[in-house]
Design a protein around this motif. Structure first.
Motif, PDB file in Angstrom:
ATOM      1  N   HIS A  77      22.121 -10.319   8.096  1.00 28.86           N
ATOM      2  CA  HIS A  77      21.453  -9.443   7.147  1.00 28.86           C
ATOM      3  C   HIS A  77      21.980  -9.675   5.738  1.00 28.86           C
ATOM      4  CE1 HIS A  77      21.177  -7.338  11.107  1.00 28.86           C
ATOM      5  NE2 HIS A  77      19.929  -7.191  10.714  1.00 28.86           N
ATOM      6  N   VAL A  78      21.347  -9.047   4.760  1.00 26.28           N
ATOM      7  CA  VAL A  78      21.727  -9.231   3.359  1.00 26.28           C
ATOM      8  C   VAL A  78      22.164  -7.902   2.765  1.00 26.28           C
ATOM      9  CG1 VAL A  78      20.072 -11.128   3.137  1.00 26.28           C
ATOM     10  CG2 VAL A  78      19.391  -8.820   2.439  1.00 26.28           C
ATOM     11  N   SER A  79      22.728  -7.964   1.577  1.00 30.51           N
ATOM     12  CA  SER A  79      23.146  -6.749   0.887  1.00 30.51           C
ATOM     13  C   SER A  79      21.926  -5.931   0.485  1.00 30.51           C
ATOM     14  CB  SER A  79      23.951  -7.100  -0.367  1.00 30.51           C
ATOM     15  OG  SER A  79      23.110  -7.724  -1.335  1.00 30.51           O
ATOM     16  N   LEU A  80      22.169  -4.659   0.218  1.00 34.05           N
ATOM     17  CA  LEU A  80      21.082  -3.782  -0.224  1.00 34.05           C
ATOM     18  C   LEU A  80      20.508  -4.274  -1.550  1.00 34.05           C
ATOM     19  CD1 LEU A  80      19.649  -1.198   0.744  1.00 34.05           C
ATOM     20  CD2 LEU A  80      21.166   0.084  -0.780  1.00 34.05           C
ATOM     21  N   GLU A  81      21.367  -4.771  -2.416  1.00 32.10           N
ATOM     22  CA  GLU A  81      20.925  -5.284  -3.712  1.00 32.10           C
ATOM     23  C   GLU A  81      20.000  -6.488  -3.538  1.00 32.10           C
ATOM     24  OE1 GLU A  81      20.513  -5.580  -7.848  1.00 32.10           O
ATOM     25  OE2 GLU A  81      21.304  -3.957  -6.599  1.00 32.10           O
ATOM     26  N   GLU A  82      20.365  -7.399  -2.638  1.00 32.80           N
ATOM     27  CA  GLU A  82      19.515  -8.572  -2.424  1.00 32.80           C
ATOM     28  C   GLU A  82      18.175  -8.179  -1.815  1.00 32.80           C
ATOM     29  OE1 GLU A  82      19.600 -12.990  -0.257  1.00 32.80           O
ATOM     30  OE2 GLU A  82      21.442 -11.798  -0.418  1.00 32.80           O
ATOM     31  N   LEU A  83      18.200  -7.233  -0.894  1.00 28.86           N
ATOM     32  CA  LEU A  83      16.936  -6.763  -0.316  1.00 28.86           C
ATOM     33  C   LEU A  83      16.069  -6.133  -1.395  1.00 28.86           C
ATOM     34  CD1 LEU A  83      15.036  -6.158   2.025  1.00 28.86           C
ATOM     35  CD2 LEU A  83      16.360  -4.074   2.476  1.00 28.86           C
ATOM     36  N   LYS A  84      16.662  -5.305  -2.245  1.00 29.06           N
ATOM     37  CA  LYS A  84      15.903  -4.665  -3.327  1.00 29.06           C
ATOM     38  C   LYS A  84      15.258  -5.704  -4.230  1.00 29.06           C
ATOM     39  CE  LYS A  84      17.856  -3.240  -7.064  1.00 29.06           C
ATOM     40  NZ  LYS A  84      18.688  -2.512  -8.062  1.00 29.06           N
ATOM     41  N   GLU A  85      16.027  -6.704  -4.633  1.00 29.23           N
ATOM     42  CA  GLU A  85      15.502  -7.727  -5.538  1.00 29.23           C
ATOM     43  C   GLU A  85      14.373  -8.514  -4.886  1.00 29.23           C
ATOM     44  OE1 GLU A  85      16.144  -8.045  -8.727  1.00 29.23           O
ATOM     45  OE2 GLU A  85      17.441  -6.297  -8.527  1.00 29.23           O
ATOM     46  N   ASN A  86      14.488  -8.778  -3.587  1.00 29.91           N
ATOM     47  CA  ASN A  86      13.425  -9.502  -2.881  1.00 29.91           C
ATOM     48  C   ASN A  86      12.159  -8.663  -2.806  1.00 29.91           C
ATOM     49  OD1 ASN A  86      11.979 -10.261  -0.100  1.00 29.91           O
ATOM     50  ND2 ASN A  86      13.013 -12.074  -0.910  1.00 29.91           N
ATOM     51  N   ILE A  87      12.317  -7.377  -2.533  1.00 26.49           N
ATOM     52  CA  ILE A  87      11.155  -6.482  -2.488  1.00 26.49           C
ATOM     53  C   ILE A  87      10.466  -6.449  -3.845  1.00 26.49           C
ATOM     54  CG2 ILE A  87      10.428  -4.076  -2.249  1.00 26.49           C
ATOM     55  CD1 ILE A  87      12.593  -3.763  -0.098  1.00 26.49           C
ATOM     56  N   ILE A  88      11.246  -6.332  -4.912  1.00 26.63           N
ATOM     57  CA  ILE A  88      10.669  -6.308  -6.253  1.00 26.63           C
ATOM     58  C   ILE A  88       9.897  -7.596  -6.533  1.00 26.63           C
ATOM     59  CG2 ILE A  88      11.261  -6.395  -8.717  1.00 26.63           C
ATOM     60  CD1 ILE A  88      13.570  -4.440  -8.048  1.00 26.63           C
ATOM     61  N   GLU A  89      10.491  -8.726  -6.218  1.00 28.07           N
ATOM     62  CA  GLU A  89       9.828 -10.012  -6.444  1.00 28.07           C
ATOM     63  C   GLU A  89       8.533 -10.124  -5.648  1.00 28.07           C
ATOM     64  OE1 GLU A  89      10.776 -14.817  -5.938  1.00 28.07           O
ATOM     65  OE2 GLU A  89      12.273 -13.314  -5.387  1.00 28.07           O
ATOM     66  N   THR A  90       8.592  -9.712  -4.377  1.00 27.13           N
ATOM     67  CA  THR A  90       7.423  -9.803  -3.503  1.00 27.13           C
ATOM     68  C   THR A  90       6.303  -8.888  -3.988  1.00 27.13           C
ATOM     69  OG1 THR A  90       8.838 -10.323  -1.607  1.00 27.13           O
ATOM     70  CG2 THR A  90       6.612  -9.555  -1.132  1.00 27.13           C
ATOM     71  N   LEU A  91       6.646  -7.668  -4.354  1.00 30.38           N
ATOM     72  CA  LEU A  91       5.626  -6.716  -4.790  1.00 30.38           C
ATOM     73  C   LEU A  91       5.043  -7.097  -6.147  1.00 30.38           C
ATOM     74  CD1 LEU A  91       7.023  -3.249  -3.632  1.00 30.38           C
ATOM     75  CD2 LEU A  91       5.565  -4.881  -2.423  1.00 30.38           C
ATOM     76  N   ASN A  92       5.855  -7.643  -7.019  1.00 25.76           N
ATOM     77  CA  ASN A  92       5.328  -8.100  -8.305  1.00 25.76           C
ATOM     78  C   ASN A  92       4.335  -9.236  -8.121  1.00 25.76           C
ATOM     79  OD1 ASN A  92       6.348  -6.422 -10.337  1.00 25.76           O
ATOM     80  ND2 ASN A  92       8.327  -7.452 -10.342  1.00 25.76           N
ATOM     81  N   SER A  93       4.606 -10.099  -7.159  1.00 23.65           N
ATOM     82  CA  SER A  93       3.664 -11.178  -6.862  1.00 23.65           C
ATOM     83  C   SER A  93       2.361 -10.619  -6.308  1.00 23.65           C
ATOM     84  CB  SER A  93       4.290 -12.158  -5.862  1.00 23.65           C
ATOM     85  OG  SER A  93       3.400 -13.202  -5.538  1.00 23.65           O
ATOM     86  N   ALA A  94       2.468  -9.647  -5.413  1.00 26.49           N
ATOM     87  CA  ALA A  94       1.269  -9.024  -4.844  1.00 26.49           C
ATOM     88  C   ALA A  94       0.465  -8.312  -5.925  1.00 26.49           C
ATOM     89  CB  ALA A  94       1.663  -8.044  -3.744  1.00 26.49           C
ATOM     90  N   LYS A  95       1.163  -7.637  -6.818  1.00 22.24           N
ATOM     91  CA  LYS A  95       0.480  -6.938  -7.907  1.00 22.24           C
ATOM     92  C   LYS A  95      -0.272  -7.916  -8.804  1.00 22.24           C
ATOM     93  CE  LYS A  95       1.424  -4.085 -11.956  1.00 22.24           C
ATOM     94  NZ  LYS A  95       2.485  -3.468 -12.786  1.00 22.24           N
ATOM     95  N   LYS A  96       0.353  -9.030  -9.117  1.00 17.53           N
ATOM     96  CA  LYS A  96      -0.244 -10.023 -10.004  1.00 17.53           C
ATOM     97  C   LYS A  96      -1.513 -10.632  -9.409  1.00 17.53           C
ATOM     98  CE  LYS A  96       0.700 -14.511 -12.170  1.00 17.53           C
ATOM     99  NZ  LYS A  96       1.731 -15.561 -12.403  1.00 17.53           N
ATOM    100  N   TYR A  97      -1.455 -10.987  -8.137  1.00 15.70           N
ATOM    101  CA  TYR A  97      -2.553 -11.738  -7.522  1.00 15.70           C
ATOM    102  C   TYR A  97      -3.590 -10.868  -6.814  1.00 15.70           C
ATOM    103  CZ  TYR A  97       0.219 -15.885  -8.475  1.00 15.70           C
ATOM    104  OH  TYR A  97       0.925 -16.872  -9.099  1.00 15.70           O
ATOM    105  N   LEU A  98      -3.205  -9.659  -6.411  1.00 18.98           N
ATOM    106  CA  LEU A  98      -4.093  -8.843  -5.584  1.00 18.98           C
ATOM    107  C   LEU A  98      -4.545  -7.544  -6.243  1.00 18.98           C
ATOM    108  CD1 LEU A  98      -2.309  -9.319  -2.145  1.00 18.98           C
ATOM    109  CD2 LEU A  98      -4.177 -10.656  -3.127  1.00 18.98           C
ATOM    110  N   GLU A  99      -4.101  -7.295  -7.459  1.00 22.65           N
ATOM    111  CA  GLU A  99      -4.567  -6.142  -8.235  1.00 22.65           C
ATOM    112  C   GLU A  99      -4.284  -4.806  -7.549  1.00 22.65           C
ATOM    113  OE1 GLU A  99      -8.669  -6.824  -9.121  1.00 22.65           O
ATOM    114  OE2 GLU A  99      -8.290  -8.639 -10.263  1.00 22.65           O
ATOM    115  N   ILE A 100      -3.115  -4.716  -6.936  1.00 16.92           N
ATOM    116  CA  ILE A 100      -2.741  -3.455  -6.286  1.00 16.92           C
ATOM    117  C   ILE A 100      -1.998  -2.558  -7.275  1.00 16.92           C
ATOM    118  CG2 ILE A 100      -2.662  -4.418  -3.961  1.00 16.92           C
ATOM    119  CD1 ILE A 100       0.410  -4.495  -4.279  1.00 16.92           C
TER     120      ILE A 100
END
Length: 230
Positions: A77-100
């Motif tokens: 598993h990873v640190s809470l900080e690394e998980l948070k940063e990955n979630i932010i990156e993933t959601l920002n990508s979804a927001k950019k391409y999928l207009e959520i």
């Protein structure tokens, strides 16, 4: 500019297109001999996809990393900080391409629960409304116990020949988190789960598994209803 047909298909409310549903589990942790190491990720993905099919929200896939308490060492598993940063990156990508504009994170791994303390930061970094749905965690019972076995039976990922060995707790200490004494001392729910698998064993029941899945899916669909009104 293409005008998208937001009313096309079996869509009750066009606003549902602004909502995304993403799975969060764990891909690399032991679950006894009867369950695969990515059990939580597969359960979360099933719930997220099925909920999106029922309500029309966008299915965003699955988040790769997962977090766990320091005293529980049954996987990678990873640190809470690394998980948070990955979630932010993933959601920002979804927001950019999928207009959520809004997201439901469907969590099926108990070790991820502390990410709830970071939701405000995730919302600030993505400019999205974010809900963390832990219904499966609240409902399934002990780690790698009867709840997960029953769900796995429905999903077709259960090795039924190994159920009888699932409660060999000297060898498979992760079942019920039985072998993690510090975690048991710190959390009464973990302690209760460990005692339960020791005293009562485990089983796989299709009716039970189906009810757990329906409960979790309905909870996610209900979250989309709340977001539509927000």
């Amino acid at each position: 500019m293409v005008e998208l047909r937001l009313n096309a298909g079996n869509i009750r409310n066009p606003g549902i297109h602004k909502i995304g549903i993403i799975a969060l589990g764990s891909h690399l942790e032991n679950h006894g001999p009867a369950l695969p190491i990515d059990t939580d990720a597969k359960i979360a993905s099933y719930i997220a996809l099925e909920a999106s099919l029922q309500c029309g929200a966008k299915f965003l896939g699955v988040i790769y990393p997962a977090h766990e308490l320091d005293e529980i060492t049954h996987g990678k598993h990873v640190s809470l900080e690394e998980l948070k940063e990955n979630i932010i990156e993933t959601l920002n990508s979804a927001k950019k391409y999928l207009e959520i504009e809004k997201v439901i994170i469907v969590n099926a791994h108990g070790g991820n629960i502390p990410i709830a303390t970071e939701l405000a930061n995730i919302e600030d970094a993505t400019d999205l409304i974010v809900i963390l749905n832990n219904k499966m965690i609240d409902s399934e019972g002990p780690h790698a116990g009867s709840g997960e076995l029953s769900i796995a039976k429905i999903l077709g990922i259960l090795n039924e020949k190994e159920i009888e060995n699932q409660t060999n707790l000297d060898k498979y200490e992760e079942v019920g988190l039985y072998g993690f004494n510090k975690a048991r001392e710190n959390d009464p729910n973990i302690e209760a789960g460990a005692i339960d698998v020791k005293e009562n064993g485990v089983y796989a029941d299709e009716i039970y598994g189906k009810r757990l899945l329906e409960l979790a899916i309905n909870s996610v669909v209900f979250d989309t209803e709340k977001l539509l009104d927000f």
